[in-house]
Design a protein around this motif. Sequence first.
Motif, short mmCIF file in Angstrom:
data_model
loop_
_atom_site.label_atom_id
_atom_site.label_comp_id
_atom_site.label_asym_id
_atom_site.label_seq_id
_atom_site.Cartn_x
_atom_site.Cartn_y
_atom_site.Cartn_z
N TRP A 237 1.66 1.97 -3.54
CA TRP A 237 0.47 2.48 -4.23
C TRP A 237 0.29 3.97 -3.91
N GLU A 238 0.43 4.34 -2.65
CA GLU A 238 0.26 5.73 -2.24
C GLU A 238 1.39 6.61 -2.78
N HIS B 214 -4.58 -2.23 -3.64
CA HIS B 214 -5.80 -1.43 -3.84
C HIS B 214 -6.83 -2.33 -4.49
N GLN C 126 0.81 -1.21 0.00
CA GLN C 126 0.00 0.00 0.00
C GLN C 126 0.86 1.27 0.00
#
Length: 593
Positions: free
Chosen positions: A266-267, A554, A263
């Motif tokens: 992804w961020e 996600h 994650q």
Amino acid sequence: MNTSDQILQRLHEWGVRRIYGYPGDGINGLMGAFERMGEQMEFIQARHEELAAFMACAHAKFTGEVGVCMATSGPGAIHLLNGLYDAKADHQPVVAIVGQAARTAMGGDYQQEVDLLSLFKDVAHEFVHTAMVPAQVRHLVDRAMRISRDQRTVTCIIVPHDLQEEKAVPEPPRVHSTIHSGIGMTSRAAVPGESDLEAAAEVLNAGRKVAILAGAGALHATDELIAVAERLHAGIAKALLGKAAVPDDLPFVTGAIGLLGTQPSWELMNGCDTLLIVGSRFPYSEFLPKEGQARGVQIDLDGRMVSLRYPTEVNLIGDSRATLQALLPLLQQKQDRSWRDEIEANVRQWWEVLQARAMNEAKPVNPQRVYWELSPRLPDRCILTCDSGTSAAWYARDLKVRRGMMASLSGGLATMGPGVPYALAAKIAYPDRPVIAMVGDGAMQMIGINALVTIAERWKKWSDPRLLVIVLNNGDLNMVTWEQRVSAGEPRFVDSQALPAFPYCDYARSLGLEGIRVEQPQEVGPALERALNAGRPALLEMVTDPNVPPLPPHVTQKQAKAYARALVHGDPQALETMIATAREWWDGVRKGR
């Protein structure tokens, strides 16, 4: 000296010291030449030609040298193909040498006669040729080696059976239509021009939120990547083949990217305004910034591969390490740490989420716990290999690679099967370094158990006997099961997904290896320590829960709907997967993710 002697001696002059293969009467001439070469050239007998090709690919990945594999005509040559495509997809230099029917029989529908030029034309598209006369041999070997190394690709030489025992022609006659090749050193410009570097620096200096994506082409640029990230207060995400490019214990390293990613990665990609791609051809554009969101700079050796996954503004063609070294003096030290602080906070929280997920109850063993317990026990300088499947998901997220380690798997092809042969080739190349392979039960049944025979035959030659094969035994082709649920919205199809039981641990013991079976979570850590101190190679059979979901970083609305549809339409493990998924989700929520 015959042509077979010449082939091996010429390869030796190119620096080749071992060839992976399997014998057959189509290469009997070459087998005889190995005996005459003695200790100058080692023939590593694999249990199957596909294993030999995987081992040649791994040799290239872990040593930086050209890997060489050899097989007989017809079926032997055909068996090489999957391993060669693995090398091609991951841009590794591998030369395949294969036998062929005698020249006098070619075109006569002879036994084991296959149109090998057509067969290998795709996988070895840069160079595949048949030796028809002895005077060709020298330049065919030279070109196969040079092109493979320069283009980082697969090349192939086809050697008919009757040619192998003809008298060699070390120096072709000085007449028309002869080729006079040499081995001489070949180099290329490693650094882009000053104006290109200045243009890249302008983009990177203007950015306030810089993200770096590092791939296999940056494995040798660890210090430079860290220095650039510190200068720009950037975060570093890693493509799967670039896992060892920077250590996972750095606070600004967000880990893997993509379906098997984290994650924080992804961020990082969704929050950045500037993207620096270094030595990566990561294929999934949906995990990169949206077009127009970020300005981009890319560094790659191959000009054909830049601005392909993301429309980068400046493309630098050169070696990643040398290019970053040249770029670094042009980069300004950023003062605002807010972006870096956000990245580091995300990374800290993520490791807490992974730890919580690893310790969740499962039936019987949580696969994430295997990797979480393995990380602090990894020996210094160890070499890690992994197979395709959910084993790769946990490898990508949960395993913390430290400086000095090497790690690889099948990236571009993502084929099942290379985990154990990769480990075996690594151990042959570095007998003094610990090697750990992480594979699923599907890959183990497919081809891994065959490679154990070679491990058992060779291990006493190694100065450090530590080679661990960790098998996740969940009785399921698990990655495809989850893809059926989440991508296709279909329940688990038992006939295609369930694997037959196999006594991995007992089989390893029957070969004289250490065999340890783990069925309780509290046994995981002690079993790893026992295996690492066994004094011989060990197989750890971890009986894991197939219902623990390899959640992507996600989850889209489409994926969630497909998953729900699969569960309500009769998935045989619907309740178990719902409970496991809820635990994973809750760990993320309560840790602020």
